[in-house]
Design an enzyme around this catalytic site. Structure first.
Site, PDB file in Angstrom:
ATOM      1  N   ASP A 110      39.517  19.219  21.366  1.00  0.00           N
ATOM      2  CA  ASP A 110      39.189  18.168  20.403  1.00  0.00           C
ATOM      3  C   ASP A 110      38.006  17.328  20.871  1.00  0.00           C
ATOM      4  O   ASP A 110      38.108  16.619  21.869  1.00  0.00           O
ATOM      5  CB  ASP A 110      40.426  17.275  20.204  1.00  0.00           C
ATOM      6  N   ASP A 291      32.614  17.799  14.736  1.00  0.00           N
ATOM      7  CA  ASP A 291      34.001  17.631  15.176  1.00  0.00           C
ATOM      8  C   ASP A 291      34.772  18.947  15.195  1.00  0.00           C
ATOM      9  O   ASP A 291      34.963  19.575  14.161  1.00  0.00           O
ATOM     10  CB  ASP A 291      34.691  16.639  14.231  1.00  0.00           C
TER      11      ASP A 291
END
Ligand SMILES: *[C@@H]1O[C@H](CO)[C@@H](O)[C@H](O)[C@H]1NC(C)=O
Ligand SMILES: *[C@@H]1O[C@H](CO)[C@@H](O)[C@H](O)[C@H]1NC(C)=O
Ligand SMILES: *[C@@H]1O[C@H](CO)[C@@H](O)[C@H](O)[C@H]1NC(C)=O
Length: 419
Positions: A110, A291
């Site tokens: 992440d 992202d």
């Protein structure tokens, strides 16, 4: 500076070292300054509207997190999750070892958060290298949360390379992380402020930061290579700590500074504009983020309306995504993303959700669903797009902490017809 890496050169070294191994002792150890971690892509699509709803919940969360950070106030939990979200839908998973002997954990990679923690499925196993800190740790995500105890421990990343004294969380409670053990957070380190207690103002260096601080890598950066796929579970990505792997991209890497526009500036944020075909502007130059934890490619509500008009798509009730017919798809033009003066082409195939997975998201086999969706807010909010996994599968990305910039390059899959 990041450096290219030649696999031919490595093969040569390897051949050389094998030759040396037979003729001389001690064996010359071949080691470079990169740490490569394979990434597995995993889908878990349960229920309808999951993809878009989950991504939009994440955006809401990232906005709330940035606002709280900028105001110096705690994150209010009701500002976070507006829709019920079961689980992460599509994740890129890296397997890392913790402790000695190491227990292997499957962690979501992440870039939108920076804590690393384990214990969601497989319980954290303490060994002689484990040291408990005085802190409790707690992090809220758009798709769940976790809380537990903060430890330091040895983390192994393959190739026999280890980071010592890595601060990691061990979950005592977590929600929304079925089928994985936790998160490998490689976002900006400031996102860890406020996650520890009582050390509420402390930052927790990420694995990338510690690899660099301990001299294991020579550049404080991590590169991400994803590939498009139409299968449900596959190992087809790579995280490269400390360098760029030239077998994974083609041409030059274009770097863009981290945007100054808030709240995108709190994350891996850049300025970018988007055009459809030769001349239809979809989004004028504005700030957003890159992202790995977002599945779709999200753009502001007004930009999505322009995109919908340009493509002739309709909003599909079953999936929540834009839908076009095969005929419209045959005529679909490319999207062009301009980043720091360089334009990246996002082809028609790149814009389509893998058709073999249509039914997995509640769609039908005869339609084409588009991976470009709404971010939920109009242009001008300071976070007007997210280049998520569907975008990152077409472009190599370098998250360069040391130089506060992000690099992009084409890959052998940028124009692939996968889908
Ligand atoms: C997939 O998600 C569902 C719903 O959250 C969960 O119950 C299940 O355990 C998950 N499966 C895997 C393999 O992650
Ligand atoms: C990004 O765009 C904003 C305005 O939209 C501008 O102020 C800023 O200078 C640009 N560049 C960077 C690196 O933030
Ligand atoms: C859209 O889906 C919702 C529930 O999934 C349903 O209640 C509604 O009637 C649907 N609308 C149309 C136009 O199909």
């Amino acid at each position: 500076m990041s450096r290219g890496f030649s696999s031919t050169f490595l093969s040569l070294l390897l051949a050389l070292s094998l030759a040396l191994a037979v003729t001389a002792t001690p064996i010359v150890q071949v080691r470079d300054n990169f740490v490569r971690l394979p990434l597995a892509k995993k889908f878990n699509l349960t229920g309808t509207h999951t993809l878009l709803a989950r991504d939009q919940a994440r955006v809401k969360h990232l906005n709330a997190l940035a606002k709280a950070r900028l105001a110096g106030t705690p994150l209010s939990s009701d500002a976070v999750i507006g829709v019920p979200v079961d689980n992460q839908a599509v994740s890129y998973i890296a397997t890392v070892g913790v402790g000695n002997p190491a227990t292997q954990y499957d962690l979501i990679v992440d870039t939108g958060s920076s804590n690393t923690w384990v214990g969601a499925s497989r319980t954290f196993v303490q060994t002689s290298t484990t040291r408990q800190t005085r802190d409790r740790v707690s992090v809220t995500y758009g798709s769940g949360d976790f809380s537990g105890t903060e430890f330091t421990d040895t983390v192994s990343l393959g190739n026999g390379l280890t980071v010592t004294g890595q601060s990691i969380g061990a979950a005592t409670e977590s929600e929304g992380f079925d089928g994985v053990d936790g998160i490998l957070g490689i976002g900006p380190v400031d996102l860890t402020v406020g996650t520890l207690s009582p050390d509420t103002t402390a930052t927790i260096p990420t694995v990338t930061d510690n690899l660099f601080a301990q001299g294991i890598i020579t550049d404080d950066l991590v590169s991400v290579s994803f590939e498009p796929t139409n299968t449900v579970e596959i190992v087809n990505g790579e995280l490269t700590f400390g360098g760029t792997d030239s077998s994974k991209f083609v041409g030059a890497i274009t770097f863009a500074p981290i945007t100054r526009t808030s709240p995108a500036s709190e994350f891996w944020g850049i300025n970018q504009s988007i055009r459809f075909g030769t001349s239809t502007s979809i989004l004028s130059n504005t700030a957003g983020i890159v992202d790995t934890g977002t599945t779709l490619t999200l753009i502001s509500t007004d930009a999505l309306r322009r995109y919908q008009r340009a493509t002739g798509a309709v909003l599909d009730n079953a999936t929540g995504l834009l839908r076009i017919t095969p005929t419209q798809f045959a005529n679909l033009q490319s999207l062009f993303f301009t980043i720091n003066g360089v334009t990246f082409e996002f082809t028609a195939n790149a814009q389509a959700w893998p058709r073999a997975l249509n039914t997995a998201i509640g769609g039908n086999t005869n339609s084409v669903y588009l991976v470009v969706g709404s971010i939920g807010t109009p242009t001008g909010e300071g976070l007007d797009f997210i280049n998520g996994q569907t975008w990152l599968e077409r472009f190599y990305t370098v998250f360069d902490t040391g130089n506060s910039r992000i690099g992009f390059a084409n890959t052998p899959f940028t124009t692939a017809n996968t889908n």
